[in-house]
Design a protein around this motif. Structure first.
Motif, PDB file in Angstrom:
ATOM      1  N   SER A 108       0.795  -1.270   0.020  1.00 10.41           N
ATOM      2  CA  SER A 108      -0.217  -0.117   0.093  1.00 10.41           C
ATOM      3  C   SER A 108       0.846   0.984  -0.056  1.00 10.41           C
ATOM      4  O   SER A 108       2.003   0.887   0.148  1.00 10.41           O
ATOM      5  CB  SER A 108      -1.020   0.192   1.243  1.00 10.41           C
ATOM      6  OG  SER A 108      -0.205   0.378   2.491  1.00 10.41           O
ATOM      7  N   GLY A 109       0.373   2.280  -0.160  1.00 12.78           N
ATOM      8  CA  GLY A 109       1.046   3.670  -0.047  1.00 12.78           C
ATOM      9  C   GLY A 109       1.493   3.862   1.126  1.00 12.78           C
ATOM     10  O   GLY A 109       2.645   4.334   1.366  1.00 12.78           O
ATOM     11  N   TYR A 110       0.876   3.373   2.245  1.00 13.08           N
ATOM     12  CA  TYR A 110       1.334   3.607   3.743  1.00 13.08           C
ATOM     13  C   TYR A 110       2.669   2.780   4.002  1.00 13.08           C
ATOM     14  O   TYR A 110       3.457   3.090   4.406  1.00 13.08           O
ATOM     15  CB  TYR A 110       0.116   3.127   4.587  1.00 13.08           C
ATOM     16  CG  TYR A 110       0.345   3.412   6.121  1.00 13.08           C
ATOM     17  CD1 TYR A 110       0.014   4.599   6.560  1.00 13.08           C
ATOM     18  CD2 TYR A 110       1.210   2.449   6.908  1.00 13.08           C
ATOM     19  CE1 TYR A 110       0.475   5.081   7.932  1.00 13.08           C
ATOM     20  CE2 TYR A 110       1.334   2.818   8.088  1.00 13.08           C
ATOM     21  CZ  TYR A 110       1.124   4.211   8.736  1.00 13.08           C
ATOM     22  OH  TYR A 110       1.454   4.473   9.871  1.00 13.08           O
ATOM     23  N   ASN A 113       5.503   4.540   2.112  1.00  8.81           N
ATOM     24  CA  ASN A 113       6.043   5.665   2.675  1.00  8.81           C
ATOM     25  C   ASN A 113       6.673   5.670   3.936  1.00  8.81           C
ATOM     26  O   ASN A 113       7.539   6.188   4.501  1.00  8.81           O
ATOM     27  CB  ASN A 113       4.907   6.740   3.017  1.00  8.81           C
ATOM     28  CG  ASN A 113       4.660   7.493   1.445  1.00  8.81           C
ATOM     29  OD1 ASN A 113       5.441   7.426   0.680  1.00  8.81           O
ATOM     30  ND2 ASN A 113       3.435   8.020   1.328  1.00  8.81           N
ATOM     31  N   HIS A 134       1.130  13.997   3.928  1.00  9.24           N
ATOM     32  CA  HIS A 134       0.346  12.842   4.296  1.00  9.24           C
ATOM     33  C   HIS A 134       0.832  12.401   5.470  1.00  9.24           C
ATOM     34  O   HIS A 134       2.372  12.217   5.818  1.00  9.24           O
ATOM     35  CB  HIS A 134       0.206  11.864   3.365  1.00  9.24           C
ATOM     36  CG  HIS A 134      -0.797  10.907   3.397  1.00  9.24           C
ATOM     37  ND1 HIS A 134      -0.410   9.634   3.998  1.00  9.24           N
ATOM     38  CD2 HIS A 134      -2.062  11.037   3.344  1.00  9.24           C
ATOM     39  CE1 HIS A 134      -1.680   8.960   3.885  1.00  9.24           C
ATOM     40  NE2 HIS A 134      -2.555   9.710   3.295  1.00  9.24           N
ATOM     41  N   SER A 136       1.495   9.148   6.374  1.00  7.72           N
ATOM     42  CA  SER A 136       2.150   7.935   6.162  1.00  7.72           C
ATOM     43  C   SER A 136       3.573   8.540   5.735  1.00  7.72           C
ATOM     44  O   SER A 136       4.608   7.800   6.219  1.00  7.72           O
ATOM     45  CB  SER A 136       1.672   7.368   4.954  1.00  7.72           C
ATOM     46  OG  SER A 136       1.504   8.151   3.604  1.00  7.72           O
ATOM     47  N   GLU A 178       4.280  15.996  -1.982  1.00  6.37           N
ATOM     48  CA  GLU A 178       3.157  15.471  -2.551  1.00  6.37           C
ATOM     49  C   GLU A 178       3.195  16.331  -3.790  1.00  6.37           C
ATOM     50  O   GLU A 178       3.480  17.370  -3.984  1.00  6.37           O
ATOM     51  CB  GLU A 178       1.975  15.288  -1.691  1.00  6.37           C
ATOM     52  CG  GLU A 178       1.884  14.541  -0.728  1.00  6.37           C
ATOM     53  CD  GLU A 178       0.833  14.817   0.256  1.00  6.37           C
ATOM     54  OE1 GLU A 178      -0.580  14.692  -0.356  1.00  6.37           O
ATOM     55  OE2 GLU A 178       0.847  14.536   1.288  1.00  6.37           O
ATOM     56  N   SER A 182      -3.305  16.142  -0.734  1.00  5.03           N
ATOM     57  CA  SER A 182      -4.727  15.625  -0.242  1.00  5.03           C
ATOM     58  C   SER A 182      -5.925  16.322   0.034  1.00  5.03           C
ATOM     59  O   SER A 182      -7.125  16.343  -0.145  1.00  5.03           O
ATOM     60  CB  SER A 182      -4.493  14.540   0.657  1.00  5.03           C
ATOM     61  OG  SER A 182      -3.310  13.810   0.872  1.00  5.03           O
ATOM     62  N   ASP A 208       5.324  12.070  -3.506  1.00  4.49           N
ATOM     63  CA  ASP A 208       4.240  11.138  -3.263  1.00  4.49           C
ATOM     64  C   ASP A 208       3.252  11.523  -4.239  1.00  4.49           C
ATOM     65  O   ASP A 208       2.499  12.705  -4.332  1.00  4.49           O
ATOM     66  CB  ASP A 208       3.660  11.375  -2.041  1.00  4.49           C
ATOM     67  CG  ASP A 208       2.581  10.399  -1.907  1.00  4.49           C
ATOM     68  OD1 ASP A 208       1.677   9.886  -2.716  1.00  4.49           O
ATOM     69  OD2 ASP A 208       2.425   9.889  -0.507  1.00  4.49           O
ATOM     70  N   ALA A 210       0.177  10.051  -5.106  1.00  6.12           N
ATOM     71  CA  ALA A 210      -0.976   9.552  -4.837  1.00  6.12           C
ATOM     72  C   ALA A 210      -2.319   9.897  -5.445  1.00  6.12           C
ATOM     73  O   ALA A 210      -2.985   9.011  -5.920  1.00  6.12           O
ATOM     74  CB  ALA A 210      -1.388   9.430  -2.943  1.00  6.12           C
ATOM     75  N   HIS A 211      -2.337  11.210  -5.450  1.00  9.95           N
ATOM     76  CA  HIS A 211      -3.373  11.579  -6.231  1.00  9.95           C
ATOM     77  C   HIS A 211      -3.272  12.379  -7.714  1.00  9.95           C
ATOM     78  O   HIS A 211      -4.153  12.940  -8.390  1.00  9.95           O
ATOM     79  CB  HIS A 211      -4.040  12.880  -5.315  1.00  9.95           C
ATOM     80  CG  HIS A 211      -4.515  12.732  -3.984  1.00  9.95           C
ATOM     81  ND1 HIS A 211      -5.518  11.891  -3.543  1.00  9.95           N
ATOM     82  CD2 HIS A 211      -3.736  12.803  -2.971  1.00  9.95           C
ATOM     83  CE1 HIS A 211      -5.474  11.475  -2.291  1.00  9.95           C
ATOM     84  NE2 HIS A 211      -4.270  12.085  -1.838  1.00  9.95           N
ATOM     85  N   THR A 239       0.073   5.264  -5.673  1.00  6.39           N
ATOM     86  CA  THR A 239      -0.745   4.312  -4.971  1.00  6.39           C
ATOM     87  C   THR A 239      -1.609   3.735  -6.151  1.00  6.39           C
ATOM     88  O   THR A 239      -1.806   4.283  -7.080  1.00  6.39           O
ATOM     89  CB  THR A 239      -1.634   4.943  -3.781  1.00  6.39           C
ATOM     90  OG1 THR A 239      -2.286   5.982  -4.377  1.00  6.39           O
ATOM     91  CG2 THR A 239      -0.950   5.209  -3.002  1.00  6.39           C
ATOM     92  N   LYS A 242      -6.335   4.186  -5.883  1.00  9.45           N
ATOM     93  CA  LYS A 242      -7.207   5.548  -5.986  1.00  9.45           C
ATOM     94  C   LYS A 242      -7.307   5.498  -7.443  1.00  9.45           C
ATOM     95  O   LYS A 242      -8.512   4.575  -7.663  1.00  9.45           O
ATOM     96  CB  LYS A 242      -6.290   6.758  -5.595  1.00  9.45           C
ATOM     97  CG  LYS A 242      -6.072   6.731  -4.134  1.00  9.45           C
ATOM     98  CD  LYS A 242      -5.431   7.801  -3.498  1.00  9.45           C
ATOM     99  CE  LYS A 242      -5.544   7.642  -1.912  1.00  9.45           C
ATOM    100  NZ  LYS A 242      -4.545   8.187  -1.142  1.00  9.45           N
ATOM    101  N   GLY A 248      -2.498  -1.419  -3.405  1.00 10.28           N
ATOM    102  CA  GLY A 248      -1.097  -1.495  -3.407  1.00 10.28           C
ATOM    103  C   GLY A 248      -0.434  -0.073  -3.860  1.00 10.28           C
ATOM    104  O   GLY A 248      -1.096   0.896  -3.752  1.00 10.28           O
TER     105      GLY A 248
HETATM  106  C1  LIG Z   1      -3.756   7.753   0.091  1.00 14.31           C
HETATM  107  C2  LIG Z   1      -2.442   8.194   0.449  1.00 14.31           C
HETATM  108  C3  LIG Z   1      -1.409   7.363   0.825  1.00 14.31           C
HETATM  109  C4  LIG Z   1      -1.789   6.002   1.167  1.00 14.31           C
HETATM  110  O1  LIG Z   1      -1.904   4.965  -0.043  1.00 14.31           O
HETATM  111  P1  LIG Z   1      -2.608   3.688   0.406  1.00 14.31           P
HETATM  112  O2  LIG Z   1      -2.141   2.819  -0.731  1.00 14.31           O
HETATM  113  O3  LIG Z   1      -4.148   3.983   0.658  1.00 14.31           O
HETATM  114  O4  LIG Z   1      -2.137   3.166   1.774  1.00 14.31           O
HETATM  115  C5  LIG Z   1      -0.133   8.091   0.797  1.00 14.31           C
HETATM  116  N1  LIG Z   1      -0.039   9.088   0.571  1.00 14.31           N
HETATM  117  C6  LIG Z   1      -0.939  10.058   0.247  1.00 14.31           C
HETATM  118  C7  LIG Z   1      -0.559  11.463  -0.217  1.00 14.31           C
HETATM  119  C8  LIG Z   1      -2.258   9.511   0.051  1.00 14.31           C
HETATM  120  O5  LIG Z   1      -3.334  10.469  -0.266  1.00 14.31           O
END
Ligand SMILES: *Cc1c(COP(=O)(O)O)cnc(C)c1O
Length: 385
Positions: A108-110, A113, A134, A136, A178, A182, A208, A210-211, A239, A242, A248
């Motif tokens: 996961s992203g968690y 990070n 974030h 994480s 990021e 977020s 990061d 993620a978005h 990530t 999303k 993952g």
């Molecule tokens: C959602 C998110 C994560 C975590 O990702 P997951 O795959 O949901 O664990 C990490 N960093 C940012 C900026 C996020 O928004």
């Protein structure tokens, strides 16, 4: 004495402040949420391209896969017997897509990070992180031996000053940010960070996305693609849960770095690998990423529409993305407005401290390409009523 009393007191305190959280019970149907008998447009999911809500896509995937390949468990860490060949295929294709040396997929992203930063940052490392990164990333920084300084959100002048002041004192500096934030939806000027990084040989850039992944760039690779600087990012983190509608996360990095992480990244080594079936689905989605340009463009149009409406209502809006805040200040106000929106058929959730700074409680709209333009028009009308 009741051993749980302290915890109950803390819960009571949170409740008084309007900051008590609980797990929402709802039924999810495509782009809809059904809760308490009410069917609402889901404006709080991260299914940015509407892929998770797309039944025909799932159907198509299931038709490509044989039952022998439908493995719901990897039964082991990737370092032991969990490294199915589908992992290598996905990583090779991700690396090729990004034109990079390597890609590494984790749970996961968690995990990403909290795993990379402790692995690569030692006591001679300085981490310079944006104030609003974030949770994480914060946890990853805390787990590392490095010293960390948080710079004011998007304040490139302060960052430059910190670099000048400290570059000689550390053997390595990692800039952590990021690409799309977020909570405010603002987009980072990565080229500015790249330019700064280039002035000092010991600086690495950690982004990061993620978005950003899936949503931005010609091929949907993220903000780094859009800004033309994929190669300059040392750790490009995306990530899969999303926009990519899977589970993952991956990091795009050099071959050396991947080899190093395989040896030192605890959140990769000491955990069971994601089930191969999820990796197959991810691969199926990744192979089509560049095809979904019209979904991305539709999402940009919807975002711009809502952004204009928020600005016209007199609220601050620094968002340059599909994540849009509607700031109300006090937590109670945000809760009240969220309830009102839900009654009108729009499932939007209040975001409160500690997720956002005190006094900036808000509604957070997270738009998806599954929404139609009339739905967003109706949303705007309900919001500004
Ligand atoms: C959602 C998110 C994560 C975590 O990702 P997951 O795959 O949901 O664990 C990490 N960093 C940012 C900026 C996020 O928004």
């Amino acid at each position: 004495m009741n051993i749980y009393q302290d915890y109950q007191d803390e819960l009571d305190r949170l409740s008084e402040q309007g900051n008590l959280r609980s797990l929402p019970h709802a039924v999810y149907q495509g782009k809809w949420v059904v809760r308490d008998g009410r069917k609402m447009c889901n404006l709080s999911s991260n299914d940015y391209l509407g892929l998770a809500a797309d039944v025909s896509l799932r159907d198509e995937f299931l038709n490509t896969i044989e039952v022998e390949e439908l493995l719901f468990s990897a039964s082991s860490s990737r370092l032991l017997t969990g490294n199915f060949s589908i992992y290598d295929t996905l990583e090779d294709e991700l690396a090729a897509l990004y034109g990079a040396g390597a890609a590494l997929v984790v749970g996961s992203g968690y995990h990403l990070n909290t795993g990379i930063l402790p692995a690569v940052a030692d006591a001679q490392t300085l981490i310079l992180a944006d104030k609003l990164v974030h949770a994480s990333l914060i946890d990853g920084i805390r787990l590392s031996a490095a010293r960390c300084i948080r710079y004011r959100h998007q304040d490139m002048e302060q960052l430059e000053m910190l670099l000048q002041k400290y570059h000689a004192a550390y053997s390595r500096i990692i800039l952590v940010t990021e690409s799309v934030f977020s909570m405010d939806g603002d987009v980072t000027d990565l080229s500015c960070l790249v330019a700064m990084k280039k002035r000092y040989p010991q600086v690495m850039l950690y982004v990061d996305e993620a978005h950003g992944v899936g949503v931005y760039g010609e091929c949907g690779l993220g903000i780094a693609e859009e800004q033309g600087c994929i190669r300059e990012v040392d750790f490009l983190c995306g990530t899969l849960g999303k926009a990519l509608a899977s589970v993952g996360a991956f990091v795009i990095c050099s071959k050396v770095m991947k080899d190093y992480l395989v040896n030192r990244m605890r959140t990769l080594i000491f955990t069971t690998a994601l089930p191969p079936v999820n990796i197959s689905w991810t691969l199926f989605v990744v192979r089509r990423l560049s095809e979904w340009k019209s979904r991305r463009q539709h999402l940009y149009r919807l975002s711009e529409k809502l952004r204009q409406a928020i600005i016209q209502s007199g609220k601050p809006c620094g968002s340059g993305s599909h994540i849009l805040p509607f700031t109300l200040g006090a937590s109670e106000l945000a809760i009240e407005k969220a309830m009102d929106m839900q009654q009108k058929g729009f499932y939007v959730l209040p975001v409160r401290p500690p997720t956002v700074p005190e006094g900036t409680s808000r509604l957070r709209f997270s738009l998806t390409a599954a929404l139609s333009e009339p739905e967003v028009d109706a949303l705007i009308q309900a919001l500004l009523q």
